[in-house]
Write an enzyme that holds these catalytic residues in place. Sequence first.
Site, short mmCIF file in Angstrom:
data_model
loop_
_atom_site.label_atom_id
_atom_site.label_comp_id
_atom_site.label_asym_id
_atom_site.label_seq_id
_atom_site.Cartn_x
_atom_site.Cartn_y
_atom_site.Cartn_z
N LYS A 56 0.86 -1.20 0.00
CA LYS A 56 0.00 0.00 0.00
C LYS A 56 0.90 1.24 0.00
O LYS A 56 2.07 1.18 0.40
CB LYS A 56 -0.89 0.00 1.24
CG LYS A 56 -0.11 -0.16 2.54
CD LYS A 56 -0.99 -0.62 3.69
CE LYS A 56 -0.13 -0.99 4.90
NZ LYS A 56 -0.89 -1.53 6.01
N GLY A 307 10.38 36.49 14.80
CA GLY A 307 11.32 36.21 15.88
C GLY A 307 12.66 36.88 15.69
O GLY A 307 13.69 36.35 16.11
N HIS A 755 1.31 28.95 13.60
CA HIS A 755 1.18 28.53 14.99
C HIS A 755 0.97 27.02 15.07
O HIS A 755 0.34 26.42 14.20
CB HIS A 755 -0.01 29.23 15.66
CG HIS A 755 0.18 30.70 15.79
ND1 HIS A 755 -0.86 31.60 15.84
CD2 HIS A 755 1.31 31.46 15.88
CE1 HIS A 755 -0.39 32.82 15.97
NE2 HIS A 755 0.92 32.76 15.99
N LEU A 774 -20.15 31.93 15.84
CA LEU A 774 -20.09 33.13 16.67
C LEU A 774 -21.09 34.18 16.18
O LEU A 774 -21.75 34.85 16.99
CB LEU A 774 -18.67 33.70 16.64
CG LEU A 774 -17.62 32.88 17.41
CD1 LEU A 774 -16.21 33.34 17.06
CD2 LEU A 774 -17.86 32.98 18.92
#
Length: 1096
Positions: A56, A307, A755, A774
């Site tokens: 597979k 960063g 993230h 929401l």
Amino acid sequence: MSAKAIREVTGKAILNNNLPSQVCAACRFVPVTDDTNWDDLVRDHPWLRTEKLVVKPDQLIKRRGKLGLIKVGADLAGVKTWVNQRMNKDQQVGKAVGKLRSFIIEPFLPHDQGDEAYVCIYSHRHGDTILFTHEGGVDIGDVDSKALKIELGIEEKPTEAQIKEQLLTHVNGPRKDKAAAFIKALYDLYADLYFTYLEINPLVITSKDVYILDLAAKLDATAEFMCKAKWGDVDYPPPFGRDALPEEAFIADLDAKSGASLKLTILNEGGRIWTMVAGGGASVIYSDTICELGGATELANYGEYSGAPSEQQTYEYAKTILTLMTKENHPDGKILIIGGGIANFTNVAATFKGIVRALQQFQVKLVEGKVSIFVRRAGPNYQEGLRVMREVGKTLGIPVHVFGNETHMTAIVSMALGKRPIPKEPTVESHTANFLLPGGQNTAACATTSREITNQNSLKQSPRPERKMDHDTEVPPVSSKRDSTQLFHKETKAIIWGMQTRAVQGMLDFDFVCSRPEPSVAAMVYPFTGDHKQKFYWGHKEILVPVYKSMADAMKKHSDADVLINFASLRSAYDSTIETLGFPQIRTIAIIAEGIPENLTRILIKRANEKGVSIIGPATVGGVKPGCFKIGNTGGMMDNILHSKLYRPGSVAYVSRSGGMSNELNNIISHNTDGVYEGVAIGGDRYPGTTFMDHLLRYHDNPEVKMLVLLGEVGGIEEYEVYEALKEKRIVKPIVAWCIGTCAGMFTSEVQFGHAGACANAERETAIAKNKALADCGAHVPASFDELGEEISRVFQKLLQEGIIVPKEEVPPPTVPMDFNWARELGLIRKPASFMTSISDERGQELLYAGMPISAVLEQGLGIGGTLSLLWFQRRLPTYATTFLEMCLMVTADHGPAVSGAHNTIVCTRAGKDLVSSLVSGLLTIGDRFGGALDGAARQFSEAFDKGLLPMEFVNEMRKKGQLIMGIGHRVKSLNNPDKRVEIIKNFVKKDFPTTPLLDYALEVEKITTSKKPNLILNVDGVIGVAFVDLLRNSGSFTPEEAEEYINIGAINGLFVLGRSMGFIGHYLDQKRLKQGLYRHPWDDISYVMPEHYTT
């Protein structure tokens, strides 16, 4: 990203190596790729010839059986044919189309359908879940509805009895015992080896053994530093439908070697729209906006740099993107969006200079490709960065449109796609901070107590609304005591873990501009130094902040500190946070580090909840409460704090995941409302220490907060807690909400955003589903992030009209002086450098020797002589010259232990001194009498030669002066016992130097001196000295002035010092190796001669 999918072969190898052998049969398998040699494969795995096989694809494809991508019960020839028919062929899986390139072959296991089962373990915020059903295989159906489950808390492990009782109710006899033992061992391995997901279907359970057939798994990649030995080498393949390109691998490698974050995913190599975005959250929002405006099919890449990458790292990143972008042209031209939010601490100018270098390098290709560039950025030193970008735009020959924080973050996307006109570029702000004028500190504190507008600059600021109680909302009365539900207040004191001086100074400047009576930083903890004090500025005054080696000492001496800001690395953040939780005075901990293993983060959350401590982070910049307190680098530089009015509270409180986007929210809210009351970035990892709801409820119950803002994102389900709170009327204050990541569903393959938590594992976790939910329950949800500011403004204006918020006049903040180093960085001041150097430069990506990269020094084999030529003479000398230098070092390296320098080194070593002290004691003996005659010999012989003195005249003149001729004479060697070192050097110089007039002159002098005494020979110092002068004067590498200067400044003597240092070190090591004790000189070798008048 933390949770990363692995290949089936990787997962089974980990299980083979770490599961107890008695709980299941070992997995037998072989991987096959397009470069597999089948003959070698069969030789290494003979069972391939003798058993029926299963084959597979092994490329993260789900439901392979349903797709007809499993061949069962074939022999080797059949398997080979099946693989060859599919290798490198296109295969559609859902919306994704990709090539099959990796397969797994296993022996076929004959078994009854009734022996098949299903087991799955997955992690979530509150623990782990084990699912089990006694039916497995391709047709298992809806697992969630039919599976039995065990919910395990953090640090909890199941027992076999518990497994039998809760999971194995439909399994009987010996199979039950086998299954229980296996599941327990499997979970232990799952937890110990930091899996985040592990599914086996089918799991074959017989009365004799347990067999693992199909397996899918994910590992917490951030735990590699803990699990590498047990994992082995792990390959994380890309999602099916997207091949990993060499450029992606290059950026991944660059990212791994950097403290910054550099990510690149190629979505469509032929796409027209390319992005180069700073920030994990911002990068998602730019992709969202491009897709919402119809550019999904043309979006070429997703990526981010953040960063504080260096100029060189940003150059490499930009060069990689431009290489891909300019491979082929597009008839309509291409678009490059260089975007980003408002940086907290990244030097925008430094990163932009790296991008500019790459743009200049690709100028011709950019023009040929009809590329248009749109730039929007802000943050530290952004004015200089935008200026540099505008300047290069004038020379590239292509359209370059540059904007700062006066422009909405994603507005440049609309401009690039022709959805809105491109405005005239705004006037660049001419300042970057609020300077403190003479006497300003004395008036700063009283300025904020007045409600009168005393500064004409304040006329430019928007009116500040007065806040009053909301008549429609029941909120707790304001207590005169400190509200324990609020994390920060005007007297908050923090302890900082880590030597983060820039962040601390930023906090102190914020405190000062907020007119706090005292600094918010009580102390710092840094285990790698002793207790001391660190100097900082409070306004223009210097203050001392104590630094402690021990956290316990810091806590004991600063009992009023209730916040700890943890800047520890991902490897030590867990331990330092656990230690912090042991001190009851701490109520809030901010963890800045990104990449803490998820199991450790969940333990931190559990311990913190038990102790009632709030954790902000991990993977966060922190939070800010205007007028009160800010965490570390939150809010950026002083210019942004003033621009966003963070020096005093507003009426709007927000919570986001992204630290970079929190600064953008500060900007958006300050432009559209009276400002921020409090804002927190909970962090981008999958399991933030506190959730959206934790902070929204705090805000909601604070009467000073009139309006809430939520910036959620794709992945996770925390936003649904807000949905439930709105439905149940627990939140009744107006809330504006938007979840980023709406573009995820438009991609044909899975994309992991910046993230760790930004990846949807189910439809419910998508940004689109969250935004709809929401909106359905009453939140104010804009049509896109592009309209977020307008939505916030509409809600705020409504509150103004209803009288819930009443405008209030602004009061100017105190002025804060700018740091000298930052002012110099911005080009506002100049100062003569304290040092000058012209031989080396370590500031760039690579060390330079006299302008030559160290890699070139090594690759070109310059050797010691070539290195000396660069560092001493700032040029490459001919090969014969560098060989001569090396010969000089070799022949001067040592002359036995009896000479004064070696003797001193040996005595010092035997006195127990260290290497440096012993070496220096030997070097200090070098002078005119020992070893230091090279310069003297060179000077004396060259002066006589230049005056035209005959050798005899030179000898006679030195005799009349009463001076020794340097470089002439030896204590041991003579004409009859020649010094081999001198002979070797003399012969080399005569053979290889272009001309040797001074050496010839010295040899004539030697004939005269040896005629008087046979040991007055030309010694090593003399031959090196005069030969070196011949080299300087006649090699063609130096001017006469340069040659004379090198003679006079002691360069020639440096050869003896450097060479003899090798020998002295050898004597030091020799004495240590021989374990020689303290040396005391024998009495009988000292002649004691006392004054006669004291002898009686």
